[in-house]
Scaffold this active site. Structure first.
Site, short mmCIF file in Angstrom:
data_model
loop_
_atom_site.label_atom_id
_atom_site.label_comp_id
_atom_site.label_asym_id
_atom_site.label_seq_id
_atom_site.Cartn_x
_atom_site.Cartn_y
_atom_site.Cartn_z
N ASP A 28 0.80 -1.23 0.00
CA ASP A 28 0.00 0.00 0.00
C ASP A 28 0.83 1.27 0.00
OD1 ASP A 28 0.76 -0.65 2.57
OD2 ASP A 28 -1.10 0.00 3.51
N GLU A 51 9.35 -11.01 -2.22
CA GLU A 51 10.40 -9.98 -2.33
C GLU A 51 11.80 -10.57 -2.41
OE1 GLU A 51 6.85 -7.89 -0.52
OE2 GLU A 51 7.88 -9.80 -0.15
N HIS A 114 0.49 0.26 10.42
CA HIS A 114 0.83 -1.12 10.10
C HIS A 114 2.19 -1.16 9.39
CE1 HIS A 114 -1.08 0.57 6.53
NE2 HIS A 114 -0.49 -0.35 5.81
N HIS A 115 2.84 -2.28 9.44
CA HIS A 115 4.19 -2.49 8.88
C HIS A 115 5.27 -1.73 9.65
CE1 HIS A 115 2.02 -4.49 5.83
NE2 HIS A 115 2.05 -3.59 4.86
N GLY A 413 26.53 -17.07 -1.76
CA GLY A 413 26.12 -18.47 -1.62
C GLY A 413 24.78 -18.69 -0.97
N ASP A 444 17.92 -30.17 -6.32
CA ASP A 444 16.55 -30.37 -5.84
C ASP A 444 16.31 -29.68 -4.51
OD1 ASP A 444 18.37 -32.16 -4.70
OD2 ASP A 444 16.92 -33.79 -4.49
N ASN A 471 19.59 -35.25 -6.59
CA ASN A 471 20.46 -36.17 -5.85
C ASN A 471 19.98 -36.33 -4.41
OD1 ASN A 471 21.20 -33.62 -5.04
ND2 ASN A 471 23.23 -33.69 -6.00
N GLY A 473 18.57 -34.39 -1.79
CA GLY A 473 18.93 -33.65 -0.58
C GLY A 473 20.04 -32.65 -0.78
N GLU A 477 26.05 -29.80 1.77
CA GLU A 477 26.08 -29.86 3.23
C GLU A 477 26.45 -31.27 3.72
OE1 GLU A 477 23.89 -28.11 1.60
OE2 GLU A 477 23.49 -26.21 2.62
#
Length: 563
Positions: A28, A51, A114-115, A413, A444, A471, A473, A477
């Site tokens: 708004d 966003e 608001h916000h 990253g 994925d 693959n 997952g 990591e």
């Protein structure tokens, strides 16, 4: 028309600097501003799913066209974009972040709107953005507003960093003189100090004249700060071997006879590592020496004769020259460097990675094979986008055709970045040449963070190739820590149902699990034409990864464990 609204002035100025698509979401406090974009012919409001994705899209667009613009609303909207804006700051990408803020009177009265945080502080979000912006502006005076808009646009482009521009809702409908648009924004760099520049050039020429084994190393800011053409000419004139870093992929032509490969410190191919580290002069263009860009800071140069070309300074050996910009230094060097290099006797560059050996068509697909084979599918002028993780490392094994745009986010990253970046790059590519292909490689796991933006691609009829590496997952990591940990697992998706789920009508989906299926698909003539949006699911073993990522994961784990 002697006057135009301030909102229209902003969009006219963006159009003048070749920003034709604006990203973001309505809220708004920016609605009246957004009305004005439809008054400027040739401007387009992308309208994103959220966003964060809009910020990623603005980043991708800017990497192709030089700068971009995202518009959000005060508080809730702008904060959702900040991860993406921070990435643009880290990686030297020029994004103008325009925020629609409450009216000046509402701010003065400290209304509990608001916000807000409910404490009457309307400057808090502006302050949050300041540390990840080259400059900020909060418009409070209509008389100076056009000049502030011009300053913000110029700063975004020249510095290749995000800029924050707050526009109060009550000002965007006020009028400013239309004649201001007749004077273009000065987007040029200010000249270097002549004396400092001469000292830099003379010193470089002396080093070049004495060098027996020099190399050129192109990095991220070679592309970001628009010295690709100068760097190519530098290679042509000197015939020095030329290498890129992971962040420099696409900054020089990889089909050039003097191109030697990707240098990543200890993660480089042995012959590339030896060629760069044994050099007696290194001309480093646009260096960004982050951990994943350097093999965890494993550069091991034998020489001290290192010349670093940067956008706002030069460094020669241990001497720094603040304010001496590489663009002008390179341009002047090109007029004299051939003579200084005439005594150089070209040495052989490292051999290209050999083509994959023939294997049975039923051979299960693996990353080492795929990234080496990918070069056969790519075309000159393609935009190739590689997600953080296996894709960003694997793409280093692919030799690009000339004039390829490479996009990855090696420093920041943020996983999922490339879905939004693909949207932005696809808009930019369409504006340059509708036949220009945009090709995404994403895991994925990363896709699950930002998948909504595929719906925006469909909405606008954009036609990227979406290669999803399945693959099972978060492989990067898993390689760093917790290979069997539950927190590195994800829910499997039916990837080939995503395009119709998001409303696509003209699309293709493919699942590829073997080398034969890969070759059949990528060699198909109709598949090579970007006539529709495509999703290609690549089925890979769970722990399969490019070897350089396996080695980087070990280095990262060791760094994390250090006391």
């Amino acid at each position: 028309m002697s006057e135009i609204t301030l909102g229209k002035y902003l969009f006219e100025r963006l159009k003048q600097v070749n920003v034709n698509t604006v990203f973001g979401l309505p809220g708004d406090f920016n609605l009246s501003l957004l009305d004005k974009i439809y008054e400027v012919e040739g401007m387009r409001w992308a309208g994103n799913a959220n966003e964060l994705n809009a910020a990623y899209a603005a980043d991708g667009y800017a990497r192709i066209k030089g700068m971009s613009c995202i518009i959000t609303t005060f508080g809730v909207g702008e904060l959702s974009a900040l991860n993406g804006i921070a990435g643009s700051y880290a990686e030297h990408v020029g994004v103008l972040h325009v925020v629609g803020v409450p009216s000046i009177s509402a701010q003065a009265k400290q209304l509990l709107l608001h916000h807000t945080l409910g404490n009457g502080d309307f400057t808090v979000f502006h302050r949050m953005s300041a540390n990840i912006s080259e400059t900020t502006a909060m418009i409070t005076d209509i008389a100076t507003a056009p000049a502030e808009i011009d300053r913000c646009i110029r700063t975004t482009y020249v510095t290749q960093r995000p800029v924050y521009l707050g526009l109060p809702a009550n000002l965007v409908d006020l009028n400013v003189p239309a004649k201001l648009l007749q004077t273009p924004i000065d987007m040029s760099l200010k000249p270097n100090d002549a004396e400092s520049e001469k000292e830099v050039i003379d010193t470089i020429l002396a080093l070049v004249k004495d060098a027996k084994n020099p190399v050129i190393l192109a990095d991220a800011c070679c592309s970001r700060h628009d010295v690709k053409a100068e760097t190519k000419k530098l290679i042509d004139l000197t015939q020095f071997p030329a290498f890129v870093t992971p962040m420099g992929k696409g900054s020089i032509d990889e089909q050039h006879p003097r191109y030697g490969g990707v240098y990543v410190g200890t993660l480089s191919k042995p012959e590339v590592k030896e060629a760069v580290e044994s050099a007696d002069l290194i001309l480093s263009v646009g260096a960004l020496l982050s951990d994943f860009n350097t093999g965890s800071f494993s550069y091991s140069y034998k020489t001290k004769n290192i010349v670093e070309f940067h956008s706002d300074h030069m460094k020669i050996r241990n001497a720094t020259f603040p304010g001496v910009q590489m663009k002008f230094v390179l341009q002047k060097l090109l007029t004299t460097i051939a003579d200084a290099a005439k005594g150089y006797k070209p040495v052989a560059v490292p051999a290209r990675t050999p083509a994959n050996a023939a294997v049975p068509a039923s051979t299960p697909l693996k990353q080492e094979w795929m990234w080496n084979q990918l070069g056969n599918f790519l075309q000159e002028g393609d935009v190739v986008i590689a997600e953080t993780g296996t894709s960003a490392f694997g793409i280093n094994q692919t030799t690009f055709p000339n004039n390829t745009y490479g996009i990855s986010q090696v420093l920041w990253g943020s996983i999922g970045f490339t879905t939004g970046a693909t949207l932005g790059a696809a808009f930019a590519a369409e504006e340059i040449d509708p036949k220009k292909r945009v090709i995404l490689f994403i895991g994925d796991g990363s896709l699950q963070l930002t998948v909504q933006e595929i719906s925006t691609m469909i909405r606008w009829g954009l036609k990227p190739y979406l290669f999803v590496l399945n693959n099972d997952g978060y492989t990067i990591e898993k390689l760093i820590h917790g290979p069997k940990a539950q927190y590195n697992e994800i829910q499997g998706w039916d990837h080939l149902s995503l395009l119709p789920t998001f409303g696509a009508k003209d699309y293709e989906t493919h699942r590829v699990a073997t080398t034969g299926e890969w070759d059949k698909l990528t060699q198909d003539k109709s598949f090579n034409d970007n006539s529709k949006i495509r999703m290609i699911e690549i089925m890979l073993p769970v722990f399969d990864a490019p070897q350089n990522l396996v080695e980087q994961a070990k280095l990262t784990a060791a760094t994390n464990a250090k006391q």
